[in-house]
Design a protein around this motif. Structure first.
Motif, PDB file in Angstrom:
ATOM      1  N   MET A  29     -12.027  14.047 -37.490  1.00 40.41           N
ATOM      2  CA  MET A  29     -11.245  12.909 -37.975  1.00 40.41           C
ATOM      3  C   MET A  29      -9.816  13.336 -38.283  1.00 40.41           C
ATOM      4  O   MET A  29      -8.869  12.625 -37.992  1.00 40.41           O
ATOM      5  CB  MET A  29     -11.879  12.331 -39.246  1.00 40.41           C
ATOM      6  N   GLU A  30      -9.664  14.521 -38.863  1.00 35.67           N
ATOM      7  CA  GLU A  30      -8.333  15.029 -39.184  1.00 35.67           C
ATOM      8  C   GLU A  30      -7.501  15.249 -37.926  1.00 35.67           C
ATOM      9  O   GLU A  30      -6.282  15.227 -37.974  1.00 35.67           O
ATOM     10  CB  GLU A  30      -8.451  16.332 -39.975  1.00 35.67           C
ATOM     11  N   MET A  31      -8.169  15.469 -36.792  1.00 33.20           N
ATOM     12  CA  MET A  31      -7.479  15.681 -35.516  1.00 33.20           C
ATOM     13  C   MET A  31      -7.344  14.389 -34.714  1.00 33.20           C
ATOM     14  O   MET A  31      -6.850  14.404 -33.599  1.00 33.20           O
ATOM     15  CB  MET A  31      -8.226  16.721 -34.695  1.00 33.20           C
ATOM     16  N   GLY A  32      -7.809  13.269 -35.260  1.00 40.09           N
ATOM     17  CA  GLY A  32      -7.675  11.999 -34.579  1.00 40.09           C
ATOM     18  C   GLY A  32      -8.813  11.662 -33.621  1.00 40.09           C
ATOM     19  O   GLY A  32      -8.722  10.709 -32.873  1.00 40.09           O
ATOM     20  N   CYS A  33      -9.878  12.433 -33.647  1.00 36.45           N
ATOM     21  CA  CYS A  33     -11.032  12.171 -32.788  1.00 36.45           C
ATOM     22  C   CYS A  33     -11.998  11.257 -33.523  1.00 36.45           C
ATOM     23  O   CYS A  33     -12.521  11.611 -34.575  1.00 36.45           O
ATOM     24  CB  CYS A  33     -11.749  13.476 -32.431  1.00 36.45           C
ATOM     25  N   LEU A  34     -12.206  10.103 -32.964  1.00 35.94           N
ATOM     26  CA  LEU A  34     -13.049   9.106 -33.612  1.00 35.94           C
ATOM     27  C   LEU A  34     -14.104   8.595 -32.638  1.00 35.94           C
ATOM     28  O   LEU A  34     -13.914   8.676 -31.431  1.00 35.94           O
ATOM     29  CB  LEU A  34     -12.188   7.917 -34.059  1.00 35.94           C
ATOM     30  N   PRO A  35     -15.196   8.047 -33.164  1.00 38.69           N
ATOM     31  CA  PRO A  35     -16.139   7.388 -32.263  1.00 38.69           C
ATOM     32  C   PRO A  35     -15.404   6.330 -31.442  1.00 38.69           C
ATOM     33  O   PRO A  35     -14.539   5.618 -31.950  1.00 38.69           O
ATOM     34  CB  PRO A  35     -17.153   6.759 -33.224  1.00 38.69           C
ATOM     35  N   GLY A  36     -15.702   6.284 -30.157  1.00 40.67           N
ATOM     36  CA  GLY A  36     -15.023   5.368 -29.239  1.00 40.67           C
ATOM     37  C   GLY A  36     -13.967   6.054 -28.390  1.00 40.67           C
ATOM     38  O   GLY A  36     -13.532   5.508 -27.381  1.00 40.67           O
ATOM     39  N   GLU A  37     -13.524   7.257 -28.789  1.00 42.05           N
ATOM     40  CA  GLU A  37     -12.529   8.020 -28.024  1.00 42.05           C
ATOM     41  C   GLU A  37     -13.164   8.619 -26.780  1.00 42.05           C
ATOM     42  O   GLU A  37     -14.290   9.102 -26.819  1.00 42.05           O
ATOM     43  CB  GLU A  37     -11.961   9.174 -28.847  1.00 42.05           C
ATOM     44  N   SER A  38     -12.417   8.638 -25.686  1.00 45.43           N
ATOM     45  CA  SER A  38     -12.855   9.333 -24.477  1.00 45.43           C
ATOM     46  C   SER A  38     -12.683  10.827 -24.677  1.00 45.43           C
ATOM     47  O   SER A  38     -11.728  11.262 -25.328  1.00 45.43           O
ATOM     48  CB  SER A  38     -12.020   8.889 -23.275  1.00 45.43           C
ATOM     49  N   ILE A  39     -13.603  11.604 -24.117  1.00 44.42           N
ATOM     50  CA  ILE A  39     -13.551  13.058 -24.222  1.00 44.42           C
ATOM     51  C   ILE A  39     -14.020  13.644 -22.899  1.00 44.42           C
ATOM     52  O   ILE A  39     -14.910  13.086 -22.259  1.00 44.42           O
ATOM     53  CB  ILE A  39     -14.398  13.561 -25.417  1.00 44.42           C
ATOM     54  N   ALA A  40     -13.387  14.709 -22.460  1.00 41.00           N
ATOM     55  CA  ALA A  40     -13.754  15.345 -21.192  1.00 41.00           C
ATOM     56  C   ALA A  40     -13.782  16.855 -21.363  1.00 41.00           C
ATOM     57  O   ALA A  40     -12.913  17.426 -22.018  1.00 41.00           O
ATOM     58  CB  ALA A  40     -12.754  14.972 -20.099  1.00 41.00           C
ATOM     59  N   ILE A  41     -14.781  17.488 -20.770  1.00 45.46           N
ATOM     60  CA  ILE A  41     -14.864  18.943 -20.775  1.00 45.46           C
ATOM     61  C   ILE A  41     -13.906  19.454 -19.705  1.00 45.46           C
ATOM     62  O   ILE A  41     -13.989  19.057 -18.544  1.00 45.46           O
ATOM     63  CB  ILE A  41     -16.292  19.435 -20.453  1.00 45.46           C
ATOM     64  N   GLU A  42     -12.967  20.312 -20.085  1.00 46.20           N
ATOM     65  CA  GLU A  42     -12.013  20.867 -19.131  1.00 46.20           C
ATOM     66  C   GLU A  42     -12.425  22.250 -18.659  1.00 46.20           C
ATOM     67  O   GLU A  42     -12.405  22.529 -17.473  1.00 46.20           O
ATOM     68  CB  GLU A  42     -10.615  20.910 -19.747  1.00 46.20           C
ATOM     69  N   GLN A  43     -12.768  23.125 -19.591  1.00 49.49           N
ATOM     70  CA  GLN A  43     -13.130  24.498 -19.238  1.00 49.49           C
ATOM     71  C   GLN A  43     -14.184  25.011 -20.194  1.00 49.49           C
ATOM     72  O   GLN A  43     -14.269  24.568 -21.338  1.00 49.49           O
ATOM     73  CB  GLN A  43     -11.922  25.433 -19.336  1.00 49.49           C
ATOM     74  N   VAL A  44     -14.954  25.977 -19.691  1.00 52.54           N
ATOM     75  CA  VAL A  44     -15.922  26.682 -20.527  1.00 52.54           C
ATOM     76  C   VAL A  44     -15.589  28.164 -20.418  1.00 52.54           C
ATOM     77  O   VAL A  44     -15.364  28.676 -19.321  1.00 52.54           O
ATOM     78  CB  VAL A  44     -17.366  26.415 -20.051  1.00 52.54           C
ATOM     79  N   ALA A  45     -15.530  28.844 -21.539  1.00 51.33           N
ATOM     80  CA  ALA A  45     -15.227  30.275 -21.539  1.00 51.33           C
ATOM     81  C   ALA A  45     -16.276  31.035 -20.718  1.00 51.33           C
ATOM     82  O   ALA A  45     -17.408  30.567 -20.571  1.00 51.33           O
ATOM     83  CB  ALA A  45     -15.191  30.799 -22.967  1.00 51.33           C
ATOM     84  N   PRO A  46     -15.919  32.191 -20.170  1.00 52.77           N
ATOM     85  CA  PRO A  46     -16.844  32.951 -19.326  1.00 52.77           C
ATOM     86  C   PRO A  46     -18.223  33.201 -19.947  1.00 52.77           C
ATOM     87  O   PRO A  46     -19.225  33.172 -19.248  1.00 52.77           O
ATOM     88  CB  PRO A  46     -16.111  34.275 -19.099  1.00 52.77           C
ATOM     89  N   LEU A  47     -18.284  33.399 -21.242  1.00 53.54           N
ATOM     90  CA  LEU A  47     -19.579  33.606 -21.891  1.00 53.54           C
ATOM     91  C   LEU A  47     -20.158  32.311 -22.471  1.00 53.54           C
ATOM     92  O   LEU A  47     -21.142  32.328 -23.193  1.00 53.54           O
ATOM     93  CB  LEU A  47     -19.471  34.676 -22.985  1.00 53.54           C
ATOM     94  N   GLY A  48     -19.517  31.168 -22.154  1.00 56.77           N
ATOM     95  CA  GLY A  48     -20.030  29.868 -22.567  1.00 56.77           C
ATOM     96  C   GLY A  48     -19.530  29.337 -23.899  1.00 56.77           C
ATOM     97  O   GLY A  48     -19.826  28.221 -24.270  1.00 56.77           O
ATOM     98  N   ASP A  49     -18.764  30.125 -24.622  1.00 59.02           N
ATOM     99  CA  ASP A  49     -18.292  29.693 -25.929  1.00 59.02           C
ATOM    100  C   ASP A  49     -16.906  30.271 -26.164  1.00 59.02           C
ATOM    101  O   ASP A  49     -16.736  31.489 -26.016  1.00 59.02           O
ATOM    102  CB  ASP A  49     -19.260  30.194 -27.010  1.00 59.02           C
ATOM    103  N   PRO A  50     -15.884  29.517 -26.451  1.00 59.13           N
ATOM    104  CA  PRO A  50     -15.854  28.088 -26.749  1.00 59.13           C
ATOM    105  C   PRO A  50     -15.672  27.239 -25.482  1.00 59.13           C
ATOM    106  O   PRO A  50     -15.582  27.777 -24.379  1.00 59.13           O
ATOM    107  CB  PRO A  50     -14.619  27.965 -27.645  1.00 59.13           C
ATOM    108  N   VAL A  51     -15.583  25.922 -25.697  1.00 53.40           N
ATOM    109  CA  VAL A  51     -15.295  24.995 -24.607  1.00 53.40           C
ATOM    110  C   VAL A  51     -13.954  24.332 -24.898  1.00 53.40           C
ATOM    111  O   VAL A  51     -13.594  24.126 -26.049  1.00 53.40           O
ATOM    112  CB  VAL A  51     -16.394  23.924 -24.439  1.00 53.40           C
TER     113      VAL A  51
END
Length: 76
Positions: A29-51
């Motif tokens: 919420m502090e970053m402006g991400c709210l229910p209803g916002e579109s979100i897309a996965i762009e990249q995944v780190a080589p070991l899977g974390d973080p995204v």
């Protein structure tokens, strides 16, 4: 179909439905991400974390344990 953000693959798009944890809810919420916002996965780190995700007009890096608490509905 509702899924966890952590289950999405790079390039998949979704809409945030809800948060499974009060802690992640307040953080996003502090970053402006709210229910209803579109979100897309762009990249995944080589070991899977973080995204790297694109949400609310910017790129955000999330740990997998945080992404586990974000419930989304995928967009075709």
């Amino acid at each position: 179909m509702n899924r966890k953000l952590s289950e999405l693959k790079p390039g998949e798009k979704a809409v945030i439905k809800e948060f499974g944890s009060e802690e992640i809810y307040l953080k996003l919420m502090e970053m402006g991400c709210l229910p209803g916002e579109s979100i897309a996965i762009e990249q995944v780190a080589p070991l899977g974390d973080p995204v790297s995700v694109h949400v609310a007009g910017y790129r955000l890096s999330l740990r997998l344990d945080e992404a586990e608490h974000i419930i989304v509905t995928t967009i075709d």
